[in-house]
Motif scaffolding. Structure first.
Motif, PDB file in Angstrom:
ATOM      1  N   UNK A   7      29.104  33.396  39.948  1.00  0.00           N
ATOM      2  CA  UNK A   7      30.525  33.072  39.794  1.00  0.00           C
ATOM      3  C   UNK A   7      31.284  33.346  41.076  1.00  0.00           C
ATOM      4  N   UNK A   8      32.398  32.657  41.210  1.00  0.00           N
ATOM      5  CA  UNK A   8      33.353  32.988  42.269  1.00  0.00           C
ATOM      6  C   UNK A   8      34.748  32.854  41.682  1.00  0.00           C
ATOM      7  N   UNK A   9      35.688  33.471  42.347  1.00  0.00           N
ATOM      8  CA  UNK A   9      37.080  33.431  41.922  1.00  0.00           C
ATOM      9  C   UNK A   9      37.646  32.045  42.183  1.00  0.00           C
ATOM     10  N   UNK A  10      38.321  31.477  41.197  1.00  0.00           N
ATOM     11  CA  UNK A  10      38.969  30.180  41.387  1.00  0.00           C
ATOM     12  C   UNK A  10      40.072  30.320  42.431  1.00  0.00           C
ATOM     13  N   UNK A  11      40.199  29.307  43.252  1.00  0.00           N
ATOM     14  CA  UNK A  11      41.155  29.315  44.353  1.00  0.00           C
ATOM     15  C   UNK A  11      42.585  29.655  43.886  1.00  0.00           C
ATOM     16  N   UNK A  12      42.992  29.107  42.762  1.00  0.00           N
ATOM     17  CA  UNK A  12      44.378  29.307  42.320  1.00  0.00           C
ATOM     18  C   UNK A  12      44.682  30.735  41.872  1.00  0.00           C
ATOM     19  N   UNK A  13      43.661  31.586  41.744  1.00  0.00           N
ATOM     20  CA  UNK A  13      43.879  32.971  41.316  1.00  0.00           C
ATOM     21  C   UNK A  13      43.652  33.982  42.435  1.00  0.00           C
ATOM     22  N   UNK A  14      43.349  33.518  43.628  1.00  0.00           N
ATOM     23  CA  UNK A  14      43.031  34.432  44.729  1.00  0.00           C
ATOM     24  C   UNK A  14      44.168  35.396  45.044  1.00  0.00           C
ATOM     25  N   UNK A  15      45.413  34.967  44.908  1.00  0.00           N
ATOM     26  CA  UNK A  15      46.534  35.843  45.245  1.00  0.00           C
ATOM     27  C   UNK A  15      46.717  36.972  44.232  1.00  0.00           C
ATOM     28  N   UNK A  16      46.070  36.895  43.074  1.00  0.00           N
ATOM     29  CA  UNK A  16      46.184  37.933  42.049  1.00  0.00           C
ATOM     30  C   UNK A  16      45.268  39.129  42.309  1.00  0.00           C
ATOM     31  N   UNK A  17      44.333  38.978  43.250  1.00  0.00           N
ATOM     32  CA  UNK A  17      43.319  40.005  43.481  1.00  0.00           C
ATOM     33  C   UNK A  17      43.249  40.346  44.960  1.00  0.00           C
ATOM     34  N   UNK A  18      42.676  41.483  45.258  1.00  0.00           N
ATOM     35  CA  UNK A  18      42.441  41.865  46.655  1.00  0.00           C
ATOM     36  C   UNK A  18      41.403  40.923  47.238  1.00  0.00           C
ATOM     37  N   UNK A  19      41.746  40.253  48.306  1.00  0.00           N
ATOM     38  CA  UNK A  19      40.873  39.213  48.856  1.00  0.00           C
ATOM     39  C   UNK A  19      39.502  39.742  49.261  1.00  0.00           C
ATOM     40  N   UNK A  20      39.432  40.974  49.767  1.00  0.00           N
ATOM     41  CA  UNK A  20      38.142  41.503  50.189  1.00  0.00           C
ATOM     42  C   UNK A  20      37.196  41.772  49.014  1.00  0.00           C
ATOM     43  N   UNK A  21      37.744  41.884  47.815  1.00  0.00           N
ATOM     44  CA  UNK A  21      36.919  42.150  46.640  1.00  0.00           C
ATOM     45  C   UNK A  21      36.287  40.882  46.077  1.00  0.00           C
ATOM     46  N   UNK A  22      36.840  39.731  46.423  1.00  0.00           N
ATOM     47  CA  UNK A  22      36.370  38.479  45.822  1.00  0.00           C
ATOM     48  C   UNK A  22      36.131  37.391  46.861  1.00  0.00           C
ATOM     49  N   UNK A  23      35.788  37.793  48.064  1.00  0.00           N
ATOM     50  CA  UNK A  23      35.528  36.827  49.130  1.00  0.00           C
ATOM     51  C   UNK A  23      34.204  36.087  48.887  1.00  0.00           C
ATOM     52  N   UNK A  24      33.227  36.787  48.359  1.00  0.00           N
ATOM     53  CA  UNK A  24      31.890  36.240  48.150  1.00  0.00           C
ATOM     54  C   UNK A  24      31.628  35.947  46.678  1.00  0.00           C
ATOM     55  N   UNK A  25      30.768  34.982  46.395  1.00  0.00           N
ATOM     56  CA  UNK A  25      30.337  34.793  45.002  1.00  0.00           C
ATOM     57  C   UNK A  25      29.495  35.991  44.568  1.00  0.00           C
ATOM     58  N   UNK A  26      29.357  36.178  43.260  1.00  0.00           N
ATOM     59  CA  UNK A  26      28.547  37.290  42.769  1.00  0.00           C
ATOM     60  C   UNK A  26      27.684  36.844  41.599  1.00  0.00           C
ATOM     61  N   UNK A  27      26.574  37.537  41.460  1.00  0.00           N
ATOM     62  CA  UNK A  27      25.653  37.299  40.347  1.00  0.00           C
ATOM     63  C   UNK A  27      26.107  38.172  39.196  1.00  0.00           C
ATOM     64  N   UNK A  28      26.497  37.559  38.089  1.00  0.00           N
ATOM     65  CA  UNK A  28      26.891  38.331  36.915  1.00  0.00           C
ATOM     66  C   UNK A  28      25.680  39.087  36.406  1.00  0.00           C
ATOM     67  N   UNK A  29      25.889  40.382  36.055  1.00  0.00           N
ATOM     68  CA  UNK A  29      24.781  41.154  35.525  1.00  0.00           C
ATOM     69  C   UNK A  29      25.096  41.794  34.175  1.00  0.00           C
ATOM     70  N   UNK A  30      26.265  42.373  33.996  1.00  0.00           N
ATOM     71  CA  UNK A  30      26.615  43.017  32.720  1.00  0.00           C
ATOM     72  C   UNK A  30      28.117  42.954  32.478  1.00  0.00           C
ATOM     73  N   UNK A  31      28.471  43.123  31.209  1.00  0.00           N
ATOM     74  CA  UNK A  31      29.876  43.353  30.872  1.00  0.00           C
ATOM     75  C   UNK A  31      30.053  44.854  30.757  1.00  0.00           C
ATOM     76  N   UNK A  32      31.191  45.338  31.177  1.00  0.00           N
ATOM     77  CA  UNK A  32      31.497  46.761  31.075  1.00  0.00           C
ATOM     78  C   UNK A  32      32.937  46.850  30.597  1.00  0.00           C
ATOM     79  N   UNK A  33      33.094  47.112  29.315  1.00  0.00           N
ATOM     80  CA  UNK A  33      34.404  47.113  28.682  1.00  0.00           C
ATOM     81  C   UNK A  33      34.996  45.705  28.830  1.00  0.00           C
TER      82      UNK A  33
END
Length: 125
Positions: A7-33
């Motif tokens: 997954x990656x963060x949709x472009x239209x939501x980038x301003x809602x999050x810290x950019x350095x936290x969502x710059x790269x795509x990530x492999x989903x592994x678990x839900x936590x809460x």
């Protein structure tokens, strides 16, 4: 979401999050809460970060995110972190998926990864 989906963060939501936290795509592994855990993908092989190389056959074909990115960034790696991703599901888009071999590799590797979130990790650097 299923283990091994990318997954990656949709472009239209980038301003809602810290950019350095969502710059790269990530492999989903678990839900936590209400949040998710994932493993960050990168094409950087910087020895400073000790990124772990992936194989081409770890990625399903036909997606935006697969093995490598370009001629100069021809391989893919995971960052040696199991990251807490505090993001809403509807703000993410699926951009790739691991094969069975890729999921098996991550399952064997995830216990060796530092569990943290990106902001905490970067403060330690």
């Amino acid at each position: 979401m299923n283990k091994g989906e990318i997954y990656k963060l949709k472009r239209e939501f980038k301003e809602k999050y810290r950019s350095e936290c969502y710059k790269h795509p990530f492999i989903f592994w678990n839900e936590k809460h209400a949040d998710y855990t994932g493993i960050m993908l990168t094409t950087s092989n910087s020895p400073k970060y000790k990124n772990i190389e992936l194989k081409e056959d770890f990625f399903e074909s036909g997606f935006d995110v697969g093995f490598g990115k370009s001629e100069s960034k021809s391989k893919s790696y995971i960052v040696p972190l199991h990251l807490l991703k505090e993001v809403k599901y509807e703000h993410l888009e699926k951009v790739g998926e691991l094969t069975k071999a890729g999921k098996e590799f991550i399952a064997k590797t995830v216990g060796k990864l530092e569990y943290t979130d990106w902001v905490t990790h970067m403060k330690l650097k």
